[in-house]
Design a protein around this motif. Structure first.
Motif, PDB file in Angstrom:
ATOM      1  N   ASP A  95      31.868  52.630  33.468  1.00 16.12           N
ATOM      2  CA  ASP A  95      32.924  52.347  34.053  1.00 16.12           C
ATOM      3  C   ASP A  95      32.731  50.711  34.510  1.00 16.12           C
ATOM      4  O   ASP A  95      33.747  49.805  34.578  1.00 16.12           O
ATOM      5  N   LEU A  96      31.596  50.298  35.419  1.00 17.85           N
ATOM      6  CA  LEU A  96      31.840  49.435  36.248  1.00 17.85           C
ATOM      7  C   LEU A  96      31.112  48.325  35.512  1.00 17.85           C
ATOM      8  O   LEU A  96      31.397  46.370  35.880  1.00 17.85           O
ATOM      9  N   ALA A  97      30.646  48.358  34.656  1.00 18.09           N
ATOM     10  CA  ALA A  97      30.123  47.547  33.575  1.00 18.09           C
ATOM     11  C   ALA A  97      31.455  46.844  33.325  1.00 18.09           C
ATOM     12  O   ALA A  97      31.678  45.843  32.915  1.00 18.09           O
ATOM     13  N   GLY A  98      32.367  47.795  32.721  1.00 17.18           N
ATOM     14  CA  GLY A  98      33.641  47.500  32.440  1.00 17.18           C
ATOM     15  C   GLY A  98      34.241  46.673  33.141  1.00 17.18           C
ATOM     16  O   GLY A  98      35.116  45.924  31.624  1.00 17.18           O
TER      17      GLY A  98
ATOM     18  N   LEU B 111      27.519  42.033  47.339  1.00 15.57           N
ATOM     19  CA  LEU B 111      27.766  41.344  45.638  1.00 15.57           C
ATOM     20  C   LEU B 111      28.761  41.922  45.677  1.00 15.57           C
ATOM     21  O   LEU B 111      29.245  43.106  45.925  1.00 15.57           O
ATOM     22  N   HIS B 112      30.409  40.807  45.762  1.00 12.70           N
ATOM     23  CA  HIS B 112      31.276  40.809  45.655  1.00 12.70           C
ATOM     24  C   HIS B 112      32.092  40.647  44.729  1.00 12.70           C
ATOM     25  O   HIS B 112      32.596  39.201  43.661  1.00 12.70           O
ATOM     26  N   VAL B 113      32.533  41.755  43.841  1.00 13.54           N
ATOM     27  CA  VAL B 113      33.774  41.471  42.577  1.00 13.54           C
ATOM     28  C   VAL B 113      34.896  41.482  42.879  1.00 13.54           C
ATOM     29  O   VAL B 113      35.420  42.381  43.573  1.00 13.54           O
TER      30      VAL B 113
ATOM     31  N   LEU C  87      32.529  39.182  33.223  1.00  9.10           N
ATOM     32  CA  LEU C  87      31.884  37.448  34.181  1.00  9.10           C
ATOM     33  C   LEU C  87      31.190  36.519  33.572  1.00  9.10           C
ATOM     34  O   LEU C  87      30.018  37.731  32.860  1.00  9.10           O
ATOM     35  N   LYS C  88      31.440  35.203  33.585  1.00 10.50           N
ATOM     36  CA  LYS C  88      29.840  34.603  33.666  1.00 10.50           C
ATOM     37  C   LYS C  88      29.530  33.403  34.684  1.00 10.50           C
ATOM     38  O   LYS C  88      29.619  33.878  35.986  1.00 10.50           O
TER      39      LYS C  88
END
Length: 401
Positions: free
Chosen positions: A286-289, A99-101, A294-295
């Protein structure tokens, strides 16, 4: 292969769940301690050597484990009479996705890596930490986790594909079933002809169905009843399952109900194993924030381009165009941006040599950015907001005979 393609799902669920736990209020202390105690860790990525450069983007390796340890009946170990078989003591990554964000946190790309991909595996500590697994050229990709745990799979991705792994998340059969069941099932679409697979025991007529529990697991693991019976057809069905799952989470109201959210977070954190840096509720928060904006239309699922291995028809090698996928990720370029660039200017040649079929390249570091790289024409792209009944592999009727 696909035991946990729901692993991808899991990271999205875990992140969304963690971000909304901030609303728990007075129970925050108990919630934090309880959920923190649920999370298991399996190694420190900072111990890896020769790593690609870190950057603003975040790359998370999602691993679906097919371990049968502690399971019985249909999904048990080698003494099981069930349909999935497998041996106790193994922990193959039947499902692997990166998964690349993006650095600006506005889009995400999920790359499925077929389990049967032939790679060069670096030396790794053993899974139980008692020794060292020698490196091996021409190794099966999914064996790296069974031999050396998620940390070894991360090392393989970094050294063979030349892409940074910032975190990993591992999910097994039981965790997947629990999450999907708690959500009330996920809607899937079966192509005309239906699926009747004696191996997975999945028997579904054509059309839309809501699957849950063991049937959901059979669906994401089904291989013989889809396409040519290989792992590649299964990956396409798993992409469809994930896009539907993301929609279910968004539309179910679970993420706006504190009680339901806590239950989901409890199940999720009990079902995952992460790297040391991600192994706490605070790290997940922290990562969730960072990714909570993202939709579905911001997320694209693709499969790493491969070609048949000339030495084994049941194995695949990275296709020459596979390097372009990693170049896009290292350049932090969206799939849409790459496609647009391709229509306005010639693609910039890759600074690294793409491996020819059955020739395994082992990058010494992160490839240089390729700002105008074009998306490979053989790429199987599925945006997360795609209709679930579109672009599906056809059922494999031979498997039912």
């Amino acid at each position: 292969m696909a035991a946990g393609r729901a692993a991808q799902i899991k990271i999205i669920i875990a992140l969304c769940s963690a971000s909304l736990l901030l609303t728990v209020g007075g129970a925050a202390s108990y919630v934090y301690l309880h959920l923190n105690g649920n999370i298991k860790t399996a190694g420190d990525l900072n111990t890896l050597t020769g790593r690609p450069k870190a950057g603003p983007p975040v790359n998370i390796l999602l691993l679906g484990s097919q371990t049968r340890d502690g399971q019985t009946g249909q999904f048990g170990g080698s003494d099981s009479t069930g349909s999935f078989g497998g041996a106790n003591g193994t922990d193959l990554s039947d499902t692997s996705m990166l998964l690349h964000v993006s650095g600006d946190r506005k889009h995400a790309l999920v790359v499925s890596i077929p389990r049967d991909t032939i790679v060069n595996r670096p030396p790794c500590p053993t899974r139980d930490g008692t020794g060292t697994i020698p490196g091996q050229d021409g190794a099966m990709f999914d064996a790296s986790m069974s031999l050396g745990g998620p940390l070894c799979t991360a090392a393989t991705v970094e050294q063979f594909f030349g892409v940074r792994v910032d975190h990993f998340v591992r999910l097994d059969f039981n965790g997947f079933r629990k999450i999907v069941t708690y959500l009330g099932g996920v809607e899937v679409c079966v192509p005309p002809g239906g699926i009747d697979d004696p191996y997975s025991h999945l028997d579904l007529p054509a059309g839309r169905h809501v699957v849950t529990g063991d049937e959901a697991l059979a669906f994401v693991r089904d291989r013989h009843g889809i396409g040519d019976g290989s792992d590649l057809g299964r990956i396409e069905m798993q992409k469809m399952f994930l896009t539907s799952l993301i929609t279910k989470i968004e539309d179910s109201g679970t993420l706006s109900d504190v009680g339901k959210l806590y239950q989901l977070a409890d199940i999720t954190t009990s079902s995952i194993t992460t790297d040391q840096a991600l192994g706490s509720v605070s790290a997940l928060l922290d990562l969730a924030g960072q990714v909570q904006g993202l939709k579905p239309h911001d997320i694209n699922f693709i499969t790493l381009p491969t070609v048949q291995d000339p030495n084994d028809p049941n194995r695949v090698d990275p296709a020459p165009s596979a390097q372009t996928v990693w170049n896009l990720i290292n350049a932090d370029q969206s799939l849409e941006g790459a496609s647009a660039a391709a229509t306005t200017s010639p693609a910039t040649p890759s600074p690294t040599t793409s491996p020819a079929p059955n020739t395994v390249a082992q990058p010494s570091g992160s490839p240089s950015p390729v700002p105008s790289a074009a998306a490979p024409t053989d790429l199987k792209d599925r945006p997360a907001d795609t209709d679930i009944c579109s672009n599906l592999p056809q059922p494999n009727n031979v498997a039912a005979n």
